[in-house]
Design an enzyme around this catalytic site. Sequence first.
Site, short mmCIF file in Angstrom:
data_model
loop_
_atom_site.label_atom_id
_atom_site.label_comp_id
_atom_site.label_asym_id
_atom_site.label_seq_id
_atom_site.Cartn_x
_atom_site.Cartn_y
_atom_site.Cartn_z
N HIS A 64 15.18 55.47 -9.28
CA HIS A 64 13.97 55.24 -9.32
C HIS A 64 13.48 55.40 -10.81
O HIS A 64 14.32 55.00 -11.51
CB HIS A 64 12.86 56.56 -8.72
CG HIS A 64 11.59 56.62 -8.26
ND1 HIS A 64 10.60 56.73 -9.39
CD2 HIS A 64 10.94 56.25 -7.13
CE1 HIS A 64 9.33 56.59 -8.87
NE2 HIS A 64 9.53 56.29 -7.50
N TRP A 99 10.93 59.52 -14.01
CA TRP A 99 10.64 60.52 -12.84
C TRP A 99 11.50 61.14 -12.20
O TRP A 99 11.52 62.43 -12.00
CB TRP A 99 9.91 59.37 -11.71
CG TRP A 99 8.74 59.12 -11.67
CD1 TRP A 99 7.56 59.76 -11.17
CD2 TRP A 99 8.12 57.52 -11.86
NE1 TRP A 99 6.23 59.06 -10.97
CE2 TRP A 99 6.49 57.86 -11.63
CE3 TRP A 99 8.36 56.49 -12.03
CZ2 TRP A 99 5.95 56.92 -11.63
CZ3 TRP A 99 7.50 55.42 -12.35
CH2 TRP A 99 6.11 55.42 -12.07
N TYR A 133 10.81 51.98 -16.51
CA TYR A 133 9.62 51.50 -16.45
C TYR A 133 9.01 51.16 -17.69
O TYR A 133 9.23 52.11 -18.81
CB TYR A 133 8.50 52.61 -15.68
CG TYR A 133 8.70 52.29 -14.18
CD1 TYR A 133 7.69 51.62 -13.51
CD2 TYR A 133 9.86 53.03 -13.49
CE1 TYR A 133 7.72 51.52 -12.09
CE2 TYR A 133 9.82 52.82 -11.94
CZ TYR A 133 8.58 52.21 -11.32
OH TYR A 133 8.84 52.26 -10.18
N GLU A 187 9.38 42.59 -12.08
CA GLU A 187 8.48 41.81 -11.41
C GLU A 187 7.22 41.23 -12.02
O GLU A 187 6.22 41.97 -12.15
CB GLU A 187 8.13 42.71 -10.04
CG GLU A 187 9.27 42.74 -9.14
CD GLU A 187 8.89 43.78 -7.99
OE1 GLU A 187 7.66 44.29 -7.96
OE2 GLU A 187 9.70 43.91 -6.99
N GLU A 219 16.34 43.99 -6.60
CA GLU A 219 15.62 45.16 -5.76
C GLU A 219 15.22 44.51 -4.35
O GLU A 219 14.87 43.50 -4.19
CB GLU A 219 14.34 45.48 -6.81
CG GLU A 219 13.44 46.67 -6.09
CD GLU A 219 12.28 46.86 -6.86
OE1 GLU A 219 12.26 47.07 -7.90
OE2 GLU A 219 11.43 47.10 -5.97
N ALA A 277 5.92 46.24 1.40
CA ALA A 277 6.01 46.02 0.15
C ALA A 277 5.46 47.05 -0.85
O ALA A 277 5.73 47.19 -2.15
CB ALA A 277 5.27 44.45 -0.41
N TRP A 302 16.23 49.71 -3.36
CA TRP A 302 15.47 50.74 -4.03
C TRP A 302 15.02 51.76 -3.19
O TRP A 302 14.89 51.69 -1.89
CB TRP A 302 13.94 49.79 -4.19
CG TRP A 302 12.81 50.72 -4.76
CD1 TRP A 302 11.93 51.27 -4.33
CD2 TRP A 302 12.91 50.88 -6.30
NE1 TRP A 302 11.34 51.98 -5.20
CE2 TRP A 302 11.59 51.75 -6.54
CE3 TRP A 302 13.80 50.62 -7.38
CZ2 TRP A 302 11.25 52.10 -7.84
CZ3 TRP A 302 13.32 50.98 -8.62
CH2 TRP A 302 12.19 51.85 -8.91
N LYS A 359 12.07 61.12 -2.99
CA LYS A 359 10.51 61.07 -2.87
C LYS A 359 10.29 60.73 -1.62
O LYS A 359 10.75 60.23 -0.75
CB LYS A 359 10.01 60.11 -4.04
CG LYS A 359 8.41 59.92 -4.01
CD LYS A 359 7.87 59.10 -4.99
CE LYS A 359 6.46 58.77 -4.97
NZ LYS A 359 5.92 58.16 -6.03
N GLU A 414 8.68 59.15 0.47
CA GLU A 414 8.23 57.69 0.80
C GLU A 414 9.47 56.98 1.43
O GLU A 414 10.53 57.17 1.36
CB GLU A 414 7.75 56.93 -0.54
CG GLU A 414 8.95 56.92 -1.51
CD GLU A 414 8.47 56.09 -2.95
OE1 GLU A 414 7.35 55.66 -2.95
OE2 GLU A 414 9.42 55.83 -3.90
C1 IDC Z 1 7.34 52.31 -6.71
C2 IDC Z 1 7.80 53.63 -6.18
C3 IDC Z 1 6.83 54.79 -6.17
C4 IDC Z 1 6.12 54.52 -7.63
C5 IDC Z 1 5.51 53.09 -7.96
C6 IDC Z 1 4.98 53.17 -9.23
O1 IDC Z 1 8.65 53.41 -4.94
O2 IDC Z 1 7.43 56.00 -5.93
O3 IDC Z 1 5.01 55.64 -7.53
O4 IDC Z 1 6.56 52.28 -7.72
O5 IDC Z 1 3.96 52.29 -9.36
C7 IDC Z 1 8.39 47.30 -6.17
C8 IDC Z 1 8.67 47.83 -7.75
C9 IDC Z 1 8.91 49.33 -7.82
C10 IDC Z 1 8.02 49.92 -6.74
C11 IDC Z 1 8.41 49.27 -5.31
C12 IDC Z 1 7.54 50.07 -4.04
O6 IDC Z 1 9.71 46.98 -8.51
O7 IDC Z 1 8.64 49.81 -8.86
O8 IDC Z 1 8.33 51.38 -6.76
N1 IDC Z 1 8.19 47.94 -5.21
O9 IDC Z 1 6.17 49.87 -4.28
N2 IDC Z 1 8.29 45.90 -6.01
C13 IDC Z 1 7.96 45.87 -4.71
C14 IDC Z 1 7.90 47.08 -4.32
#
Ligand code: IDC
Length: 328
Positions: free
Chosen positions: A60, A64, A91, A170, A258, A264, A292, A297, A299
Amino acid sequence: MRKYCGKYLYLSCLLFLTAGALFWGSTPVHAAKIPALKVKGTQLVNGKGTKVQLKGVSTHGLSWFPEYVNQKAFHSIKKDWNANVVRLALYTSEYNGYCTGDAKNRKVLERRIDQGVQYAKKAGLYVIIDWHILSDGNPRTYEKQAVRFFKKMASRYQNHTNVIYEICNEPNGGTSWSIIKTYAKKVVKAIRSRDKNGVILIGTPNWSQDVDAAAASPLKGYKNVMYTLHFYAGTHGADLRKKAESALAQGLPLFVSEFGISDASGNGALNKKEGNQWLKFLKRHKISYVGWNLSNKNESSALLKPSCKRTGGWKRSDLSPWGKWLVK
Ligand code: IDC
C-alpha cells in the site's frame, strides 16, 4: 599509552564508518545476484533470452503502511507466497506524499525505498520503484521532482539487477498519451543517463488502461521499456483484454504492475470468475502481474485480514479472501 592507542584506533574507525555511511547515499551500492532482465519484443526475458513472468504484490502507500517493509515480510512473499516481485508504492500526492510533504518526509520515504530494495535483494525478489501518481492525475504536475527522483534512484541502483522503475502509476483526469509521452521522454532520459539497462514501466492514459493509445505511438530510441495495464476484475473484463490483445499484436510490451479482483475503488465484492479469466489471459501471454495491496486495511483489496497484526511470517488464516485467492 597502549590503552589510548586502542581508543584512538576505535574512534577513528567509528569516524571512518560514519563518513562512509554519509557518503554512501550518493554512490552506487553493491550489485545483486538476481539475473538482469530485458525486454525482447513484447516479452520480459532473462539474459539467456528465456521468457520471464514476474508475479507478486504491491505495498500500500509507503507512508500509510511502512511496517510491511521488513525482511521477514519479504522472505514470506518469496518463500511462502511463491512470488518473485514486490512493488513499493510511493504516493506523490496523497497522505504524506513525496511531492506534497516536506524535505524530512522525502528523506524518510527514500530511506524506506532503500530498505525495501535491500530486503528484496536479500529475499531474491525483483522490486518495482513506483512513482504512484493518483489524484495528481497528470504526471507532468510533478515532472521536475520525478526527473530529480529517478536520476537519484538510477544512480543509486544502476548495478542492482533486481530494480525496475515505474515512472507514473495511473495518469487520469483526461491526461492524453501525448502528454504522458512528453513526460516519459524526460524521465526515461534521466534514468538512462545513469542506468543504461534497467527495465522501465510507463503508465498509460485513463488509469493505465488505454494501452491502445501507447501502442499507436510508443516511445522510440530506448530499450527495456514496457507499458502498464491495470485492471480490477470487479469492473474490468473482456473489453479491456481485447484492447490489451490488440496492443500486444502491435508489438507493445505490457506489464500489469497493479491489479485486483474487487471493483476499481479497491472495495466491493470480489469477482473471482472474471479474475480467473484475467489470470488465464496473463498466463497465455506471459504477462507479469502485481496484486494490490499488502496491508490489513479494512477494504477488499487488502491482502491481509483487518484482524491480522502480523507484519510478516503470515499464516493462511491471516489472509483476506483476496489474499487467499492470490496466493493460491
Ligand atoms: C487506494 C487504496 C486506499 C487508499 C486510496 C488513496 O486501496 O486504501 O485510501 O488508494 O486514494 C488504484 C490506485 C491505488 C488505489 C486502488 C484502489 O493505483 O492507489 O488504492 N486503485 O482504489 N487504481 C485503481 C484502483
